[in-house]
Design a protein around this motif. Structure first.
Motif, PDB file in Angstrom:
ATOM      1  N   ALA A  31     -43.133   8.694  93.858  1.00  0.00           N
ATOM      2  CA  ALA A  31     -42.285   7.752  94.577  1.00  0.00           C
ATOM      3  C   ALA A  31     -41.956   6.607  93.640  1.00  0.00           C
ATOM      4  O   ALA A  31     -42.853   5.887  93.186  1.00  0.00           O
ATOM      5  CB  ALA A  31     -42.992   7.237  95.831  1.00  0.00           C
ATOM      6  N   LEU A  32     -40.671   6.424  93.338  1.00  0.00           N
ATOM      7  CA  LEU A  32     -40.242   5.416  92.369  1.00  0.00           C
ATOM      8  C   LEU A  32     -39.260   4.453  93.018  1.00  0.00           C
ATOM      9  O   LEU A  32     -38.294   4.878  93.675  1.00  0.00           O
ATOM     10  CB  LEU A  32     -39.565   6.083  91.165  1.00  0.00           C
ATOM     11  N   PRO A  33     -39.468   3.135  92.841  1.00  0.00           N
ATOM     12  CA  PRO A  33     -38.525   2.158  93.390  1.00  0.00           C
ATOM     13  C   PRO A  33     -37.240   2.121  92.578  1.00  0.00           C
ATOM     14  O   PRO A  33     -37.243   2.280  91.369  1.00  0.00           O
ATOM     15  CB  PRO A  33     -39.293   0.833  93.274  1.00  0.00           C
ATOM     16  N   ALA A  34     -36.126   1.929  93.289  1.00  0.00           N
ATOM     17  CA  ALA A  34     -34.818   1.756  92.652  1.00  0.00           C
ATOM     18  C   ALA A  34     -33.954   0.924  93.587  1.00  0.00           C
ATOM     19  O   ALA A  34     -33.624   1.370  94.689  1.00  0.00           O
ATOM     20  CB  ALA A  34     -34.155   3.095  92.368  1.00  0.00           C
ATOM     21  N   GLY A  35     -33.618  -0.291  93.150  1.00  0.00           N
ATOM     22  CA  GLY A  35     -32.902  -1.191  94.040  1.00  0.00           C
ATOM     23  C   GLY A  35     -33.745  -1.496  95.256  1.00  0.00           C
ATOM     24  O   GLY A  35     -34.918  -1.879  95.141  1.00  0.00           O
ATOM     25  N   ASN A  36     -33.175  -1.287  96.444  1.00  0.00           N
ATOM     26  CA  ASN A  36     -33.907  -1.529  97.690  1.00  0.00           C
ATOM     27  C   ASN A  36     -34.571  -0.270  98.235  1.00  0.00           C
ATOM     28  O   ASN A  36     -35.103  -0.270  99.336  1.00  0.00           O
ATOM     29  CB  ASN A  36     -32.952  -2.095  98.756  1.00  0.00           C
ATOM     30  N   GLU A  37     -34.533   0.804  97.466  1.00  0.00           N
ATOM     31  CA  GLU A  37     -35.063   2.092  97.907  1.00  0.00           C
ATOM     32  C   GLU A  37     -36.377   2.412  97.200  1.00  0.00           C
ATOM     33  O   GLU A  37     -36.638   1.944  96.091  1.00  0.00           O
ATOM     34  CB  GLU A  37     -34.067   3.202  97.565  1.00  0.00           C
ATOM     35  N   ILE A 257     -29.577  13.988  87.880  1.00  0.00           N
ATOM     36  CA  ILE A 257     -29.242  14.432  89.238  1.00  0.00           C
ATOM     37  C   ILE A 257     -28.798  13.182  89.993  1.00  0.00           C
ATOM     38  O   ILE A 257     -29.539  12.193  90.050  1.00  0.00           O
ATOM     39  CB  ILE A 257     -30.452  15.075  89.936  1.00  0.00           C
ATOM     40  N   ALA A 258     -27.585  13.191  90.550  1.00  0.00           N
ATOM     41  CA  ALA A 258     -27.013  11.981  91.141  1.00  0.00           C
ATOM     42  C   ALA A 258     -26.578  12.216  92.575  1.00  0.00           C
ATOM     43  O   ALA A 258     -26.093  13.309  92.926  1.00  0.00           O
ATOM     44  CB  ALA A 258     -25.824  11.503  90.309  1.00  0.00           C
ATOM     45  N   ASN A 259     -26.737  11.188  93.404  1.00  0.00           N
ATOM     46  CA  ASN A 259     -26.268  11.204  94.781  1.00  0.00           C
ATOM     47  C   ASN A 259     -25.062  10.280  94.878  1.00  0.00           C
ATOM     48  O   ASN A 259     -25.209   9.060  94.847  1.00  0.00           O
ATOM     49  CB  ASN A 259     -27.372  10.742  95.721  1.00  0.00           C
ATOM     50  N   PRO A 260     -23.849  10.826  94.994  1.00  0.00           N
ATOM     51  CA  PRO A 260     -22.665   9.965  95.019  1.00  0.00           C
ATOM     52  C   PRO A 260     -22.589   9.082  96.257  1.00  0.00           C
ATOM     53  O   PRO A 260     -21.872   8.075  96.257  1.00  0.00           O
ATOM     54  CB  PRO A 260     -21.499  10.968  94.965  1.00  0.00           C
ATOM     55  N   ALA A 261     -23.329   9.419  97.308  1.00  0.00           N
ATOM     56  CA  ALA A 261     -23.268   8.635  98.542  1.00  0.00           C
ATOM     57  C   ALA A 261     -23.959   7.288  98.422  1.00  0.00           C
ATOM     58  O   ALA A 261     -23.582   6.322  99.096  1.00  0.00           O
ATOM     59  CB  ALA A 261     -23.868   9.435  99.693  1.00  0.00           C
ATOM     60  N   ASN A 262     -24.993   7.205  97.570  1.00  0.00           N
ATOM     61  CA  ASN A 262     -25.732   5.935  97.462  1.00  0.00           C
ATOM     62  C   ASN A 262     -25.877   5.438  96.026  1.00  0.00           C
ATOM     63  O   ASN A 262     -26.479   4.383  95.798  1.00  0.00           O
ATOM     64  CB  ASN A 262     -27.118   6.051  98.116  1.00  0.00           C
ATOM     65  N   GLY A 263     -25.370   6.194  95.054  1.00  0.00           N
ATOM     66  CA  GLY A 263     -25.423   5.761  93.659  1.00  0.00           C
ATOM     67  C   GLY A 263     -26.770   5.936  93.000  1.00  0.00           C
ATOM     68  O   GLY A 263     -26.949   5.519  91.849  1.00  0.00           O
ATOM     69  N   GLU A 331     -47.360  17.580  69.416  1.00  0.00           N
ATOM     70  CA  GLU A 331     -47.240  16.526  70.420  1.00  0.00           C
ATOM     71  C   GLU A 331     -45.806  16.427  70.914  1.00  0.00           C
ATOM     72  O   GLU A 331     -44.855  16.565  70.126  1.00  0.00           O
ATOM     73  CB  GLU A 331     -47.674  15.177  69.836  1.00  0.00           C
ATOM     74  N   THR A 332     -45.644  16.184  72.210  1.00  0.00           N
ATOM     75  CA  THR A 332     -44.317  16.011  72.776  1.00  0.00           C
ATOM     76  C   THR A 332     -44.420  15.148  74.039  1.00  0.00           C
ATOM     77  O   THR A 332     -45.506  14.652  74.375  1.00  0.00           O
ATOM     78  CB  THR A 332     -43.672  17.379  73.049  1.00  0.00           C
ATOM     79  N   TRP A 333     -43.303  14.991  74.749  1.00  0.00           N
ATOM     80  CA  TRP A 333     -43.293  14.060  75.896  1.00  0.00           C
ATOM     81  C   TRP A 333     -42.099  14.339  76.800  1.00  0.00           C
ATOM     82  O   TRP A 333     -41.119  14.969  76.404  1.00  0.00           O
ATOM     83  CB  TRP A 333     -43.212  12.605  75.429  1.00  0.00           C
ATOM     84  N   PHE A 334     -42.191  13.824  78.050  1.00  0.00           N
ATOM     85  CA  PHE A 334     -41.025  13.728  78.925  1.00  0.00           C
ATOM     86  C   PHE A 334     -41.189  12.513  79.830  1.00  0.00           C
ATOM     87  O   PHE A 334     -42.294  11.982  80.005  1.00  0.00           O
ATOM     88  CB  PHE A 334     -40.797  15.014  79.745  1.00  0.00           C
ATOM     89  N   GLU A 335     -40.079  12.063  80.385  1.00  0.00           N
ATOM     90  CA  GLU A 335     -40.053  10.913  81.281  1.00  0.00           C
ATOM     91  C   GLU A 335     -39.163  11.222  82.478  1.00  0.00           C
ATOM     92  O   GLU A 335     -38.179  11.966  82.362  1.00  0.00           O
ATOM     93  CB  GLU A 335     -39.516   9.668  80.585  1.00  0.00           C
ATOM     94  N   ILE A 336     -39.483  10.621  83.616  1.00  0.00           N
ATOM     95  CA  ILE A 336     -38.645  10.694  84.816  1.00  0.00           C
ATOM     96  C   ILE A 336     -38.453   9.271  85.317  1.00  0.00           C
ATOM     97  O   ILE A 336     -39.428   8.546  85.546  1.00  0.00           O
ATOM     98  CB  ILE A 336     -39.289  11.569  85.906  1.00  0.00           C
ATOM     99  N   VAL A 337     -37.204   8.868  85.497  1.00  0.00           N
ATOM    100  CA  VAL A 337     -36.888   7.549  86.048  1.00  0.00           C
ATOM    101  C   VAL A 337     -35.859   7.708  87.145  1.00  0.00           C
ATOM    102  O   VAL A 337     -35.153   8.717  87.232  1.00  0.00           O
ATOM    103  CB  VAL A 337     -36.374   6.576  84.963  1.00  0.00           C
ATOM    104  N   VAL A 338     -35.773   6.709  88.012  1.00  0.00           N
ATOM    105  CA  VAL A 338     -34.742   6.659  89.036  1.00  0.00           C
ATOM    106  C   VAL A 338     -33.947   5.385  88.827  1.00  0.00           C
ATOM    107  O   VAL A 338     -34.521   4.307  88.631  1.00  0.00           O
ATOM    108  CB  VAL A 338     -35.344   6.697  90.458  1.00  0.00           C
ATOM    109  N   THR A 339     -32.634   5.512  88.837  1.00  0.00           N
ATOM    110  CA  THR A 339     -31.770   4.330  88.646  1.00  0.00           C
ATOM    111  C   THR A 339     -30.833   4.189  89.837  1.00  0.00           C
ATOM    112  O   THR A 339     -30.496   5.167  90.516  1.00  0.00           O
ATOM    113  CB  THR A 339     -30.935   4.453  87.351  1.00  0.00           C
ATOM    114  N   ALA A 340     -30.411   2.966  90.081  1.00  0.00           N
ATOM    115  CA  ALA A 340     -29.460   2.662  91.157  1.00  0.00           C
ATOM    116  C   ALA A 340     -28.121   2.302  90.535  1.00  0.00           C
ATOM    117  O   ALA A 340     -28.052   1.503  89.603  1.00  0.00           O
ATOM    118  CB  ALA A 340     -29.985   1.503  92.003  1.00  0.00           C
ATOM    119  N   GLY A 341     -27.055   2.924  91.034  1.00  0.00           N
ATOM    120  CA  GLY A 341     -25.727   2.697  90.478  1.00  0.00           C
ATOM    121  C   GLY A 341     -25.156   1.346  90.843  1.00  0.00           C
ATOM    122  O   GLY A 341     -25.706   0.595  91.639  1.00  0.00           O
TER     123      GLY A 341
END
Length: 341
Positions: A31-37, A257-263, A331-341
């Motif tokens: 669960a990641l915060p993004a804007g008010n979500e 992966i983007a949701n056009p309804a909420n950015g 050695e390697t890596w990955f990241e997951i972030v959530v952004t608000a449009g």
């Protein structure tokens, strides 16, 4: 904090993650915060981790090979032949239902926790210790160490592969994240079908029965993900290659992966060593199915090699299969972030 072998990580940002230590160190909630979500970024079946298949939820970690090995048979660079017995018992590799070994040894076994604090956890899977029956099937003694950390803007995972044995160890490494749709579903904005999926791959492998033939195909419209098609138009279980790095960082690959309804956007970044990406639309998370805890999900799976890479390379292809000498380390890596449009 750990309760019944489930680790819970928290961060000052409000981010939360949960990891099933005994089921492949599978991070099954994020669960990641993004804007008010607060966005639930990862999908898991309702019964997981107490039940269900470890390969159907969260982020399975795939080692010492991702996806399939044809008939469980392979020959190493040293020309030693190996056969992985297939089934569900000790000393057997998982069967994909079509007579192929699938997803390696680590995704469904207990791991050993080595360190934890409030926002991070590190665990390891050592083949000879954590799955000795399967370890006997593989050349070398591999250890995969994973460190998950909630950062200021998302989740970071650092992965290390080591050969602790006394002979060369072949391997491939992959992750299998199930991203929950629609992005920001708690707000009620948008449908899973209308979310867009962007993966910067220019080609894919021809597959027969889930196994690459070795032929690389240009992308037809139904497979081209570079311009962000709608999730609702996709029905995929495909191995993509010729994956482009980001323009400003040749060492990083980014999928969105983007949701056009909420950015809102889920962004997965990974080391360019993950040279292939498998994209899969799991049928058990299709919108409208009562079984699903979410309305949809898509897997964008970074792999260091193609499916059945060990056999493709025996045929002369450059498929990304790696070999570590005794004492060797990757050695390697990955990241997951959530952004608000």
């Amino acid at each position: 904090m750990m309760t019944d072998d489930v680790l819970t990580l928290t961060a000052p940002s409000g981010a939360t993650a949960q990891i099933a230590l005994q089921r492949g160190f599978n991070l099954f909630r994020l669960a990641l915060p993004a804007g008010n979500e607060t966005v639930e970024a990862i999908a898991a079946e309702p019964e997981f981790p107490a039940g269900g298949k470890p390969s159907h939820s969260g982020i399975p970690l795939l080692f010492p090979f991702p996806n399939r090995i044809r008939a469980g048979e392979f020959v190493t660079e040293q020309q030693s032949s190996h056969l992985l017995p297939l089934g569900d018992g000790p000393g057997e590799a998982r069967d994909d239902g079509a007579g192929n070994a699938i997803h390696g040894f680590a995704f469904d076994r207990p791991w050993t926790l080595t360190r934890q604090d409030e926002s991070s956890a590190t665990a390891e899977f050592l083949m000879s210790k954590d799955d000795p029956d399967r370890a006997a099937l593989w050349p070398g003694d591999g250890r995969l160490t994973a460190r998950y950390e909630l950062t200021a803007d998302g989740l970071r995972c650092d992965l290390t592969v080591e050969n602790l044995g006394d002979e060369p160890m072949p391997f491939g490494l992959g992750t299998h994240p199930y991203f929950a749709l629609p992005v920001g579903s708690t707000s009620g904005d948008g449908a899973a079908a209308d979310c867009t999926v962007t993966v910067p791959a220019a080609a894919r492998y021809e597959l027969i029965g889930g196994i690459p033939t070795g032929e690389i195909l240009p992308l037809e419209d139904d497979y081209d993900l570079r311009d962000g098609p709608r999730y609702g138009s996709l029905e995929l279980d495909d191995v993509y290659t010729q994956v482009a790095a980001t323009p400003d960082d040749p060492g990083m690959i980014e999928s969105v992966i983007a949701n056009p309804a909420n950015g809102l956007r889920i962004v997965q970044r990974c080391d360019a060593a993950f040279r292939e990406q498998v994209v899969f639309t799991p049928p058990w998370f299709r919108e409208g199915e009562a079984r699903s805890a979410t309305k949809g999900a898509i897997c964008i799976e970074p792999y260091t090699c193609a499916t059945d890479a060990v056999n493709l390379e025996q045929g002369g292809a450059d498929a990304g299969w790696r070999t570590l000498e005794p004492g060797g380390r990757f050695e390697t890596w990955f990241e997951i972030v959530v952004t608000a449009g």
